[in-house]
Design a protein around this motif. Structure first.
Motif, PDB file in Angstrom:
ATOM      1  N   VAL A 105      -5.417 -31.579 -45.644  1.00  0.00           N
ATOM      2  CA  VAL A 105      -5.704 -30.445 -44.770  1.00  0.00           C
ATOM      3  C   VAL A 105      -4.411 -29.961 -44.134  1.00  0.00           C
ATOM      4  O   VAL A 105      -3.678 -30.757 -43.538  1.00  0.00           O
ATOM      5  CB  VAL A 105      -6.712 -30.829 -43.657  1.00  0.00           C
ATOM      6  N   ALA A 106      -4.144 -28.670 -44.258  1.00  0.00           N
ATOM      7  CA  ALA A 106      -3.062 -28.017 -43.508  1.00  0.00           C
ATOM      8  C   ALA A 106      -3.746 -27.440 -42.273  1.00  0.00           C
ATOM      9  O   ALA A 106      -4.587 -26.547 -42.373  1.00  0.00           O
ATOM     10  CB  ALA A 106      -2.417 -26.915 -44.332  1.00  0.00           C
ATOM     11  N   CYS A 107      -3.417 -28.003 -41.111  1.00  0.00           N
ATOM     12  CA  CYS A 107      -4.094 -27.633 -39.876  1.00  0.00           C
ATOM     13  C   CYS A 107      -3.149 -26.835 -38.992  1.00  0.00           C
ATOM     14  O   CYS A 107      -2.157 -27.368 -38.496  1.00  0.00           O
ATOM     15  CB  CYS A 107      -4.580 -28.887 -39.158  1.00  0.00           C
ATOM     16  N   TYR A 108      -3.469 -25.578 -38.791  1.00  0.00           N
ATOM     17  CA  TYR A 108      -2.627 -24.658 -38.057  1.00  0.00           C
ATOM     18  C   TYR A 108      -3.006 -24.697 -36.582  1.00  0.00           C
ATOM     19  O   TYR A 108      -4.119 -24.328 -36.208  1.00  0.00           O
ATOM     20  CB  TYR A 108      -2.762 -23.245 -38.647  1.00  0.00           C
ATOM     21  N   ALA A 109      -2.083 -25.162 -35.749  1.00  0.00           N
ATOM     22  CA  ALA A 109      -2.334 -25.322 -34.313  1.00  0.00           C
ATOM     23  C   ALA A 109      -2.048 -24.001 -33.597  1.00  0.00           C
ATOM     24  O   ALA A 109      -1.091 -23.867 -32.839  1.00  0.00           O
ATOM     25  CB  ALA A 109      -1.494 -26.454 -33.747  1.00  0.00           C
ATOM     26  N   GLY A 110      -2.895 -23.043 -33.890  1.00  0.00           N
ATOM     27  CA  GLY A 110      -2.786 -21.721 -33.300  1.00  0.00           C
ATOM     28  C   GLY A 110      -3.207 -20.656 -34.297  1.00  0.00           C
ATOM     29  O   GLY A 110      -2.741 -20.660 -35.439  1.00  0.00           O
ATOM     30  N   ALA A 119      -0.632 -13.873 -43.580  1.00  0.00           N
ATOM     31  CA  ALA A 119      -0.540 -12.415 -43.524  1.00  0.00           C
ATOM     32  C   ALA A 119      -1.932 -11.787 -43.448  1.00  0.00           C
ATOM     33  O   ALA A 119      -2.269 -10.851 -44.182  1.00  0.00           O
ATOM     34  CB  ALA A 119       0.256 -11.867 -44.712  1.00  0.00           C
ATOM     35  N   LYS A 120      -2.757 -12.342 -42.553  1.00  0.00           N
ATOM     36  CA  LYS A 120      -4.111 -11.831 -42.335  1.00  0.00           C
ATOM     37  C   LYS A 120      -4.222 -11.338 -40.901  1.00  0.00           C
ATOM     38  O   LYS A 120      -3.698 -11.962 -39.981  1.00  0.00           O
ATOM     39  CB  LYS A 120      -5.143 -12.937 -42.565  1.00  0.00           C
ATOM     40  N   LYS A 121      -4.932 -10.245 -40.723  1.00  0.00           N
ATOM     41  CA  LYS A 121      -5.112  -9.709 -39.372  1.00  0.00           C
ATOM     42  C   LYS A 121      -6.248 -10.409 -38.643  1.00  0.00           C
ATOM     43  O   LYS A 121      -6.154 -10.694 -37.460  1.00  0.00           O
ATOM     44  CB  LYS A 121      -5.364  -8.208 -39.433  1.00  0.00           C
ATOM     45  N   GLU A 122      -7.327 -10.658 -39.349  1.00  0.00           N
ATOM     46  CA  GLU A 122      -8.507 -11.265 -38.735  1.00  0.00           C
ATOM     47  C   GLU A 122      -8.581 -12.738 -39.108  1.00  0.00           C
ATOM     48  O   GLU A 122      -8.785 -13.078 -40.269  1.00  0.00           O
ATOM     49  CB  GLU A 122      -9.773 -10.544 -39.199  1.00  0.00           C
ATOM     50  N   VAL A 123      -8.413 -13.597 -38.119  1.00  0.00           N
ATOM     51  CA  VAL A 123      -8.465 -15.039 -38.327  1.00  0.00           C
ATOM     52  C   VAL A 123      -9.338 -15.648 -37.247  1.00  0.00           C
ATOM     53  O   VAL A 123      -9.230 -15.279 -36.071  1.00  0.00           O
ATOM     54  CB  VAL A 123      -7.054 -15.670 -38.265  1.00  0.00           C
ATOM     55  N   VAL A 124     -10.213 -16.543 -37.633  1.00  0.00           N
ATOM     56  CA  VAL A 124     -11.032 -17.282 -36.678  1.00  0.00           C
ATOM     57  C   VAL A 124     -10.750 -18.769 -36.847  1.00  0.00           C
ATOM     58  O   VAL A 124     -10.256 -19.204 -37.898  1.00  0.00           O
ATOM     59  CB  VAL A 124     -12.542 -16.990 -36.867  1.00  0.00           C
ATOM     60  N   CYS A 125     -11.055 -19.531 -35.830  1.00  0.00           N
ATOM     61  CA  CYS A 125     -10.851 -20.979 -35.911  1.00  0.00           C
ATOM     62  C   CYS A 125     -11.809 -21.598 -36.918  1.00  0.00           C
ATOM     63  O   CYS A 125     -12.864 -21.052 -37.219  1.00  0.00           O
ATOM     64  CB  CYS A 125     -11.057 -21.614 -34.533  1.00  0.00           C
ATOM     65  N   GLY A 126     -11.418 -22.752 -37.427  1.00  0.00           N
ATOM     66  CA  GLY A 126     -12.248 -23.498 -38.350  1.00  0.00           C
ATOM     67  C   GLY A 126     -11.675 -23.515 -39.759  1.00  0.00           C
ATOM     68  O   GLY A 126     -10.543 -23.077 -39.997  1.00  0.00           O
ATOM     69  N   LEU A 127     -12.480 -24.025 -40.679  1.00  0.00           N
ATOM     70  CA  LEU A 127     -12.100 -24.107 -42.083  1.00  0.00           C
ATOM     71  C   LEU A 127     -12.038 -22.705 -42.676  1.00  0.00           C
ATOM     72  O   LEU A 127     -12.970 -21.914 -42.513  1.00  0.00           O
ATOM     73  CB  LEU A 127     -13.117 -24.970 -42.846  1.00  0.00           C
ATOM     74  N   GLN A 128     -10.951 -22.395 -43.349  1.00  0.00           N
ATOM     75  CA  GLN A 128     -10.767 -21.075 -43.948  1.00  0.00           C
ATOM     76  C   GLN A 128     -11.365 -21.058 -45.352  1.00  0.00           C
ATOM     77  O   GLN A 128     -11.376 -22.070 -46.050  1.00  0.00           O
ATOM     78  CB  GLN A 128      -9.278 -20.734 -43.982  1.00  0.00           C
ATOM     79  N   HIS A 129     -11.849 -19.905 -45.764  1.00  0.00           N
ATOM     80  CA  HIS A 129     -12.492 -19.779 -47.080  1.00  0.00           C
ATOM     81  C   HIS A 129     -11.505 -19.922 -48.225  1.00  0.00           C
ATOM     82  O   HIS A 129     -11.835 -20.466 -49.274  1.00  0.00           O
ATOM     83  CB  HIS A 129     -13.238 -18.444 -47.191  1.00  0.00           C
ATOM     84  N   VAL A 140      -7.900 -23.915 -38.995  1.00  0.00           N
ATOM     85  CA  VAL A 140      -7.218 -23.287 -37.863  1.00  0.00           C
ATOM     86  C   VAL A 140      -7.821 -23.781 -36.552  1.00  0.00           C
ATOM     87  O   VAL A 140      -9.038 -23.771 -36.368  1.00  0.00           O
ATOM     88  CB  VAL A 140      -7.308 -21.749 -37.945  1.00  0.00           C
ATOM     89  N   LEU A 141      -6.925 -24.216 -35.658  1.00  0.00           N
ATOM     90  CA  LEU A 141      -7.287 -24.632 -34.302  1.00  0.00           C
ATOM     91  C   LEU A 141      -6.745 -23.608 -33.310  1.00  0.00           C
ATOM     92  O   LEU A 141      -5.741 -22.947 -33.592  1.00  0.00           O
ATOM     93  CB  LEU A 141      -6.634 -25.970 -33.954  1.00  0.00           C
ATOM     94  N   PRO A 142      -7.334 -23.522 -32.121  1.00  0.00           N
ATOM     95  CA  PRO A 142      -6.673 -22.744 -31.084  1.00  0.00           C
ATOM     96  C   PRO A 142      -5.385 -23.463 -30.670  1.00  0.00           C
ATOM     97  O   PRO A 142      -5.300 -24.694 -30.753  1.00  0.00           O
ATOM     98  CB  PRO A 142      -7.680 -22.713 -29.933  1.00  0.00           C
ATOM     99  N   SER A 143      -4.408 -22.727 -30.241  1.00  0.00           N
ATOM    100  CA  SER A 143      -3.148 -23.338 -29.816  1.00  0.00           C
ATOM    101  C   SER A 143      -3.386 -24.276 -28.637  1.00  0.00           C
ATOM    102  O   SER A 143      -4.092 -23.919 -27.691  1.00  0.00           O
ATOM    103  CB  SER A 143      -2.153 -22.255 -29.405  1.00  0.00           C
ATOM    104  N   PRO A 144      -2.793 -25.478 -28.673  1.00  0.00           N
ATOM    105  CA  PRO A 144      -2.960 -26.407 -27.549  1.00  0.00           C
ATOM    106  C   PRO A 144      -2.008 -26.114 -26.389  1.00  0.00           C
ATOM    107  O   PRO A 144      -2.009 -26.817 -25.382  1.00  0.00           O
ATOM    108  CB  PRO A 144      -2.643 -27.765 -28.180  1.00  0.00           C
ATOM    109  N   SER A 145      -1.202 -25.085 -26.509  1.00  0.00           N
ATOM    110  CA  SER A 145      -0.228 -24.731 -25.478  1.00  0.00           C
ATOM    111  C   SER A 145      -0.904 -24.504 -24.135  1.00  0.00           C
ATOM    112  O   SER A 145      -2.009 -23.946 -24.067  1.00  0.00           O
ATOM    113  CB  SER A 145       0.517 -23.457 -25.885  1.00  0.00           C
ATOM    114  N   GLY A 146      -0.228 -24.894 -23.094  1.00  0.00           N
ATOM    115  CA  GLY A 146      -0.718 -24.631 -21.749  1.00  0.00           C
ATOM    116  C   GLY A 146      -0.758 -23.140 -21.437  1.00  0.00           C
ATOM    117  O   GLY A 146      -1.414 -22.722 -20.490  1.00  0.00           O
TER     118      GLY A 146
END
Length: 168
Positions: A105-110, A119-129, A140-146
């Motif tokens: 799994v390539a897990c994008y933290a943000g 290069a996608k405009k519309e991205v939601v969290c979770g497993l990508q198609h 894709v995860l939401p960014s853990p940044s404060g």
């Protein structure tokens, strides 16, 4: 500032991919080292790690089958300081890393990390198609940044979904 080396090896279960090192990470040479960053807490609360690691213990992630890299190596105060050219160059490097190390799994933290890489405009969290690198699931995860205003509970939901995916 210290470089922040990748925590990576072949065949990881999850390779976490951040935007770039923050200033605190660059000072310490450790990933997700900002005082308000929730990454390490979210790993534990989701059950991905049995205890809360500190940034200086990041190499222990390898024993759980996890690693960390960034799409851009240059540190900055905020991801908004990253240029399109840096994302494009970093994306090429990241694609080579994924093809070489082949995590499950390539897990994008943000969301923005994945938006720039895919290069996608519309991205939601979770497993990508679709996967950017065939044979590697993109999550894709939401960014853990404060700096992220998403609640801890909402962030934790997605880390738990990641755990469920990788426990199958």
């Amino acid at each position: 500032m210290k470089p922040v080396p990748d925590i990576i090896k072949p065949q990881l279960s999850i390779l976490f991919i951040g935007f770039n090192p923050g200033l605190r990470s660059a000072e310490t040479g450790k990933h997700f080292a900002g005082h308000s960053n929730r990454f390490w807490r979210l790993l534990t609360e989701s059950g991905l790690t049995p205890r809360q690691l500190k940034p200086e213990e990041g190499d222990e992630l390898l024993s759980f089958g996890y690693g960390i890299t960034n799409i851009v190596a240059r540190p900055s105060k905020a991801a908004s300081e990253i240029s399109k050219a840096e994302y494009l160059e970093g994306g090429k490097v990241l694609k080579r890393k994924l093809a070489t190390y082949r995590p499950k799994v390539a897990c994008y933290a943000g969301i923005g990390v994945y938006r720039e890489f895919a290069a996608k405009k519309e991205v939601v969290c979770g497993l990508q198609h679709d996967s950017i690198v065939p044979g590697i699931a993109d999550f894709v995860l939401p960014s853990p940044s404060g700096l992220n205003r998403i609640s801890l509970a909402d962030q934790l939901h997605w880390y738990c979904e990641l755990r469920k995916l990788t426990m199958k």
